[in-house]
Design an enzyme around this catalytic site. Structure first.
Site: not given
Length: 865
Positions: A448, A534-536
């Site tokens: 992100h 988050d969300e790699v």
């Protein structure tokens, strides 16, 4: 020289012919296309198309310009938060996904010129289902091929709302039926809420630990002084200013005095946020041992004022006699505001801080950067805001980021573009400090992070061009030779920082030190920085030469996954050397491991003793991680409950097509945070997001919260992600009244219904508690918010309505709000009839909820034959 008659006539006719030729040529030249008059309409054709988890929709382009849209030489761009299935596009155009949520339309060879009034239809298939207006594509703009750097805004997209007959959507295969909300279903939801007489409601909100009314009254006038020790002069000043809005003049405050007064007393043996409040006919007394406790006592006093007192110029206000002893259930009562996806001006942040303070919320988790924007000035790195804070048409992101979430082709301020200067941020910190609100800045990394990456790319290009290679590489956030391929959840393919680069840690240290300096300038406490995490996506770093080299040099690394732990250990060290602790999303506390050949995430034992605080959001029902928050707390991590099912305020209120907001995790109305049970949220989680019963064994085998784990639940947090937050009004709509359910659950003692083991008794207790809460909101707190801090544009609930025995019966979620109706087909207004009982008129009955100022919500329609 003389001219003969024949020569004269020849010249005359040639000249006249030229005039007529030029005239007719001018008339035959095509009028230029006006892109702002190209209109896009989107409609859903079929959910569960071909009996699969996908939907078919159609985009219709209509040319309302006097000029023609040519057959070639142009592109149209738009944002769409879904993935179009390759090969599914039908029409005379191609649709290509670029990056993030940006798509490109280009004409095929068989595209025909569109003159005024012509339309073209483009159909395509998209995964999932489309259930509300947020699913629509948006932000359409036009670009000529011969001027590829200029984007021209088109007309705002229109959306065809499904008819009532289409609102029952069959599930895919053996999946559940999805039924959208109707006036009848809303009526059924509201029917058990008791309408409680206003004078029977408690006078303080959120619910205090102990509360007793004495039957006595205190008459407050502007002549009543505030008596306070010097320690509480700042709190006395704020109270005096608040009451000036009631009386039109400030109350005076001083150290001592006899007689009728408001008395602020420093009394030891209270917790830092605890207070006592006593109202008698002679005085109002607030005892506290610390400024925070005194501040919260004053907020309780303010909620005792009748909302109409804020209309101003009151001669006196009568307060009921009460005896209150109070302290919060949780020390961490947070609101997460995302200003990266869409920006909010400083004035709006200050207004939200006012709201938080009134309802005793004490942490602002400030999400300051993401793929779509960097919002904080960092003076040593000016490109962060020169490039990273701006969104406009671009295909290379060299000067600005591309449009996202419909922000359009031009960088002209919010919601797409904007940032807080250092002075802005310092002012926000001071304003929060004075209201006992801690601000936790979030620097989202390593995923992100596209805004930061592209900003540092711009810096690298500038300095490299000036021959300063070493300086250019000092803050670089990506390996320029990396060929890794990945796609994030939000469809970016270049948004992850390469954590093997030493320059990454130069960047982190510079940002951290600049942020610390701003807190010091503001006189605000900084205890932690949130580093996201988050969300790699899978696939990052695997083809990076820098990563491969580091893995070869250090035998600690067995796979690319180890880069993750390497990064957060380094970041944790950066913070520890500055006496700060690390906060992050749940993934910061997780580690990949293999069980039976399959990769699983478990609590990371390597960081468990590092005082790392994690916001745990993932309890998606049926997703397998329903117990994640409890697993991490039981393992020893400090956990902030941030559950998507109950606390994500960007989720739509209900399954009504025109209700904005996402719904992938749940639908979240004000009842969801109110009914949340922090220490056992399994207990009353009985239905899925569509209201369908969950399998009885859903929580079988899920980890329960231990007594040790309870001590690691530091608080709860409501979260407002900003993909759909395009204005301050939309922000307030999505936050309110949900935030009041959060405030109640964060501050008030654990309710009886949450711990009652008898399910029937528990449900009865819950319904009684809900009725009181709903009445407090409808009759006290929402009317207060109509007036407080210039007024808040909260969501007004849809009326519920049913036709029974030839009459229309209506109700509303929050008693105290007014329902008005019409029977002649017109929209209800403030002048329409007030609903007081069953409606006997026949035909199409339209009903609408109104607040105390006359502002109306959305309209519902029922037919009484």
């Amino acid at each position: 020289m003389s001219i003969s008659t024949n020569q004269y006539l020849k010249i005359f006719w040639v000249t006249l012919g030229a005039v007529f030729f030029n005239f007719y040529s001018a008339q035959s030249q095509p009028t230029a296309l006006e892109p702002q008059k190209l209109v896009a309409n989107w409609e859903i054709n079929e959910n569960n198309y071909q009996n699969k988890a996908q939907f078919l929709s159609t985009l219709t382009l209509t040319n309302k310009s006097a000029g023609a849209l040519p057959a070639a030489g142009w592109k149209i761009y738009f944002n769409f938060n879904r993935s179009i299935i390759p090969g599914s596009v039908r029409g005379t155009v191609n649709i290509r996904h670029l990056n993030g949520d940006l798509f490109e339309i280009s004409p095929r060879p068989d595209f025909r010129i569109m003159v005024t009034g012509n339309t073209t239809r483009i159909s395509f298939i998209t995964g999932g289902a489309a259930l509300n207006i947020t699913d629509a594509p948006t932000g359409f703009y036009f670009v000529w091929d011969n001027n590829p750097r200029q984007g021209l805004a088109m007309a705002p997209v229109t959306v065809t709302v499904p008819t009532q007959a289409e609102q029952s959507l069959p599930g895919a295969g053996n999946g559940p039926t999805i039924t959208l909300a109707t006036p009848e279903s809303i009526f059924q939801q509201n029917k058990n809420t008791e309408d409680i007489v206003a004078n029977k409601l408690p006078q303080v909100f959120p619910t205090p630990a102990t509360y007793r009314e004495t039957g006595a009254e205190f008459v407050l006038t502007p002549e009543v002084p505030i008596i306070t020790p010097n320690d509480y002069f700042p709190e006395a000043e704020m109270l005096a200013n608040d009451l000036a809005a009631v009386f039109g003049k400030k109350l005076t405050y001083r150290n001592s005095g006899e007689g009728k007064a408001i008395r602020l007393i420093k009394k030891e043996d209270f917790g830092p946020e605890a207070y006592e409040l006593r109202v008698t006919p002679q005085e109002i007394v607030i005892n506290a041992s610390a400024p925070a406790g005194m501040f919260y006592g004053l907020q309780s006093l303010k909620t005792m004022l009748p909302p109409t007192a804020l209309d101003g110029k009151q001669k006196s206000v009568t307060l009921r006699g009460v005896e209150i002893t109070d302290s919060p259930r949780f020390g961490h009562r947070a609101v997460m505001l995302d200003v990266a996806r869409n920006f909010q001006p400083k004035s709006q942040i200050l207004k939200i801080l006012d709201l938080m303070a009134l309802y005793k919320l004490n942490v602002l988790h400030f999400h300051l950067n993401d793929d779509e924007g960097w919002r904080l000035e960092i003076k040593p790195l000016p490109e962060l805001t020169e490039v990273g804070s701006k969104r406009a048409h671009t295909l290379d992101s060299r000067d600005n980021l591309p449009p996202s979430y419909g922000s359009g082709p031009v960088s002209n301020g919010p919601p797409g573009s904007g940032f807080y200067t250092r002075a802005d941020f310092v002012q926000i910190l001071k304003y929060a400090r004075d209201r006992n609100i801690k601000v936790i800045p979030e620097i989202e990394t390593p995923g992100h992070a596209r805004a930061a990456i592209k900003a540092m790319d711009a810096r690298y290009t500038r300095l490299l061009g000036a021959g300063q290679k070493e300086a250019a590489e000092k803050y670089l956030l990506r390996d320029v030779s990396d060929k890794s391929e990945y796609r994030s959840v939000q469809n970016w393919n270049d948004n992850v920082i390469n954590v093997a680069l030493p320059s990454v840690y130069n960047f982190m240290e510079t940002v951290v030190d600049e942020v610390r300096d701003m807190y010091q300038e503001a006189g605000a406490t900084l205890q932690t920085i949130h580093f996201g995490g988050d969300e790699v996506p899978n696939g990052v770093w695997v083809k990076s030469p820098v990563v491969q080299k580091l893995m070869q040099e250090d035998d600690r690394f067995t796979s690319v996954d180890d880069m993750w732990y390497f990064y957060f250990e380094k970041v944790n060290d950066i913070l520890k050397t500055r006496n700060l602790y690390l906060s992050g999303w749940e993934e910061v506390a997780m580690r990949k491991t293999e069980i039976d050949g399959q990769k699983h995430y478990i609590p990371n034992p390597g960081l468990v003793n590092e005082n790392i605080h994690v916001d745990v959001w993932n309890n998606v029902l049926g997703g397998g991680a329903e117990d994640l928050a409890y697993r991490l707390a039981n393992a020893g991590y400090k956990v902030v409950l941030s559950n998507v099912t109950n606390l994500y305020m960007d989720m739509a209120y209900n399954p009504t097509f025109e209700e904005t907001g996402f719904y992938w995790g749940s639908y979240v109305d004000v009842d969801k945070p109110f009914r949340f049970i922090p220490f056992n949220y399994y207990k009353n989680t009985k239905t899925d997001k569509f209201g369908k019963p969950l399998p009885k064994n859903l929580f079988t085998g899920k980890e329960r919260l231990t007594e040790f784990g309870k001590n690691n639940i530091v608080g709860i947090q409501g979260l407002l992600w900003a993909e759909t937050i395009i204005s301050p009004e939309r922000m307030e709509y999505m936050l309110l009244p949900k935030l009041l359910g959060l405030a109640e659950r964060a501050w008030a003692p654990e309710p009886e219904w949450a711990i009652e083991k008898d399910s029937v008794k528990s449900e009865t207790q819950y319904q009684q508690a809900w009725s009181q809460f709903a009445n407090v909101l409808g009759k006290r707190e929402l009317p207060r918010l109509d007036r407080y801090s210039s007024g808040y544009r909260y969501r007004l609930p849809l009326p519920g309505a049913v036709v029974q025995n030839g009459k229309v019966t209506a109700n509303v979620q929050l008693p105290g709000l007014t329902i008005r109706y019409t029977a002649d087909g017109t929209e209800p207004t403030i002048k329409s009839k007030v609903y007081t009982g069953p409606i006997t008129e026949t035909g199409a009955i339209k009903l609408r909820t109104f607040d105390s100022t006359g502002r109306g919500g959305k309209t519902v329609r029922v037919v009484n034959l």
